[in-house]
Design a protein around this motif. Structure first.
Motif, mmCIF file in Angstrom:
data_model
loop_
_atom_site.group_PDB
_atom_site.id
_atom_site.type_symbol
_atom_site.label_atom_id
_atom_site.label_comp_id
_atom_site.label_asym_id
_atom_site.label_seq_id
_atom_site.Cartn_x
_atom_site.Cartn_y
_atom_site.Cartn_z
ATOM 1 N N ALA A 13 0.832 -1.206 0.000
ATOM 2 C CA ALA A 13 0.000 0.000 0.000
ATOM 3 C C ALA A 13 0.866 1.255 0.000
ATOM 4 C CB ALA A 13 -0.918 -0.014 1.218
ATOM 5 N N TRP A 14 1.926 1.244 0.814
ATOM 6 C CA TRP A 14 2.832 2.395 0.856
ATOM 7 C C TRP A 14 3.553 2.570 -0.482
ATOM 8 C CZ3 TRP A 14 8.296 1.794 0.636
ATOM 9 C CH2 TRP A 14 9.008 3.005 0.687
ATOM 10 N N SER A 15 4.052 1.481 -1.043
ATOM 11 C CA SER A 15 4.777 1.548 -2.309
ATOM 12 C C SER A 15 3.897 2.085 -3.430
ATOM 13 C CB SER A 15 5.304 0.151 -2.671
ATOM 14 O OG SER A 15 6.043 0.193 -3.877
ATOM 15 N N ALA A 16 2.648 1.641 -3.460
ATOM 16 C CA ALA A 16 1.720 2.109 -4.487
ATOM 17 C C ALA A 16 1.427 3.595 -4.313
ATOM 18 C CB ALA A 16 0.426 1.299 -4.426
ATOM 19 N N ALA A 17 1.227 4.021 -3.060
ATOM 20 C CA ALA A 17 0.940 5.434 -2.794
ATOM 21 C C ALA A 17 2.131 6.302 -3.163
ATOM 22 C CB ALA A 17 0.572 5.620 -1.321
ATOM 23 N N LEU A 18 3.332 5.864 -2.807
ATOM 24 C CA LEU A 18 4.542 6.613 -3.129
ATOM 25 C C LEU A 18 4.740 6.700 -4.636
ATOM 26 C CD1 LEU A 18 7.166 8.005 -2.212
ATOM 27 C CD2 LEU A 18 8.245 5.732 -2.182
ATOM 28 N N GLY A 19 4.528 5.593 -5.329
ATOM 29 C CA GLY A 19 4.699 5.596 -6.773
ATOM 30 C C GLY A 19 3.733 6.539 -7.469
ATOM 31 N N GLU A 20 2.473 6.533 -7.045
ATOM 32 C CA GLU A 20 1.485 7.409 -7.662
ATOM 33 C C GLU A 20 1.814 8.879 -7.402
ATOM 34 O OE1 GLU A 20 -3.383 8.072 -7.770
ATOM 35 O OE2 GLU A 20 -2.513 6.379 -6.667
ATOM 36 N N GLU A 21 2.249 9.171 -6.174
ATOM 37 C CA GLU A 21 2.624 10.548 -5.845
ATOM 38 C C GLU A 21 3.808 11.004 -6.684
ATOM 39 O OE1 GLU A 21 4.588 13.090 -2.170
ATOM 40 O OE2 GLU A 21 3.797 11.076 -1.782
ATOM 41 N N ASN A 22 4.806 10.143 -6.821
ATOM 42 C CA ASN A 22 6.002 10.509 -7.583
ATOM 43 C C ASN A 22 5.691 10.746 -9.061
ATOM 44 O OD1 ASN A 22 7.690 10.433 -5.367
ATOM 45 N ND2 ASN A 22 8.371 8.331 -5.716
ATOM 46 N N TRP A 54 1.430 9.498 3.450
ATOM 47 C CA TRP A 54 1.752 9.636 4.868
ATOM 48 C C TRP A 54 0.974 8.620 5.707
ATOM 49 C CZ3 TRP A 54 1.095 15.633 4.517
ATOM 50 C CH2 TRP A 54 2.266 16.192 3.983
ATOM 51 N N THR A 55 -0.296 8.435 5.384
ATOM 52 C CA THR A 55 -1.112 7.463 6.110
ATOM 53 C C THR A 55 -0.545 6.061 5.946
ATOM 54 O OG1 THR A 55 -3.121 8.799 5.852
ATOM 55 C CG2 THR A 55 -3.415 6.451 6.328
ATOM 56 N N ALA A 56 -0.143 5.731 4.723
ATOM 57 C CA ALA A 56 0.443 4.416 4.460
ATOM 58 C C ALA A 56 1.779 4.266 5.176
ATOM 59 C CB ALA A 56 0.621 4.215 2.954
ATOM 60 N N GLU A 57 2.558 5.346 5.237
ATOM 61 C CA GLU A 57 3.834 5.322 5.956
ATOM 62 C C GLU A 57 3.613 5.044 7.436
ATOM 63 O OE1 GLU A 57 5.971 8.915 5.494
ATOM 64 O OE2 GLU A 57 6.797 8.399 3.524
#
Length: 215
Positions: A13-22, A54-57
Motif C-alpha cells: 500500500a505504501w509503495s503504491a501510494a509513493l509511486g502514484e505521488e512521484n 503519509w497514512t500508508a507510511e
C-alpha cells in the motif's frame, strides 16, 4: 494474517501510494510549477496523494519489524532523502532491540532473551506496542504527541487482524474493551469479528448476542 503478510500488505500500500505521488509530481505538478501554471486543483491533488502516502507510511512504520530488512526499510523511510523522522525513534529503538543485546543502553535485554523477544510479534506484541505508545504520549507535553498516532495505528492493527490462536482472541477482546473504556466508538465489524472468534475458540457467547454477527 501472519506478521509477514501484514507487513507485505502495508508495504504494498505504501509503495503504491509513493509511486502514484512521484508520477504525478514528476509529470504534472512539477512541470506546471516550473512554468508558473499551477492550479488549485493540481495543488489539491498533490496534497491528497501526500496525505495518502503519509497514512500508508504511518501504518507501515507502526508494524513491529521482525527481520533486518524490515528494520532497514523503516529507518530509510524515516531518515533517508533529508527526512527527520525523530518521532519514530522510540519505535525504531524497540525494533532494534529485537535483533541485538541492548543491555548497555537499555538494561532489560540480554543474549538469552533476545530470541524470545521475537515472539512479541503478533497480537500480544502489538498490544504491548499500543500500551507503550499510549504511555509515551501521556508523558509527552507537546500539543499533538506523535505517540498517540502510533497507538491508534497499533489498535487498528490488533482489531483488524483475524485471530489465529486463543491468545490472539483474548488480545483482540482486551483491545476492544480498552477502546470502549476510553470513550471510543468500536467498529461494528470489529465487534462482530471478535464475537465470532470467541464463539469458535472458546464456545462462549451466541450469535444471538449480536444482531447480524454472521453477516
Amino acid at each position: 494474517m501472519t506478521q509477514q503478510q501484514l507487513w507485505a500488505t502495508a508495504h504494498a500500500a505504501w509503495s503504491a501510494a509513493l509511486g502514484e505521488e512521484n508520477v504525478y509530481d514528476r509529470d504534472i505538478w512539477l512541470p506546471a510549477h516550473n512554468e508558473g501554471a499551477l492550479t488549485d486543483a493540481m495543488d489539491a491533488e498533490i496534497e491528497r496523494l501526500q496525505e495518502r502516502r503519509w497514512t500508508a507510511e504511518d501504518a507501515l512504520l507502526a508494524i513491529p519489524a521482525v527481520n533486518a530488512q524490515q528494520l532497514a526499510t523503516k529507518v530509510l523511510m524515516a531518515f533517508d532523502n533529508g527526512r527527520e523522522g525523530g518521532g519514530f525513534v522510540p519505535q525504531l529503538l524497540t525494533d532494534s532491540r529485537r535483533f541485538a543485546d541492548s543491555s548497555l543502553t537499555h538494561g532489560d535485554l540480554s543474549p538469552d532473551n533476545v530470541a524470545s523477544s521475537l515472539s512479541d510479534a503478533g497480537h500480544r506484541g502489538w498490544m504491548r506496542e499500543h500500551v507503550a505508545a499510549l504511555e509515551e504520549g501521556v508523558a509527552d507535553q507537546s500539543e499533538e504527541p506523535p505517540a498517540f498516532r502510533r497507538a491508534a495505528t497499533m489498535a487498528e492493527i490488533v482489531l483488524s487482524t483475524p485471530a489465529v490462536t486463543d491468545d490472539d482472541v483474548i488480545s483482540r477482546m482486551v483491545m476492544l474493551t480498552m477502546e470502549v473504556a476510553a470513550g471510543g466508538c468500536a467498529s461494528t465489524d470489529h465487534a462482530r469479528s471478535i464475537l465470532r472468534e470467541a464463539i469458535a475458540h472458546f464456545g462462549i457467547g451466541s450469535t444471538a448476542d449480536f444482531e447480524g454477527v454472521r453477516s
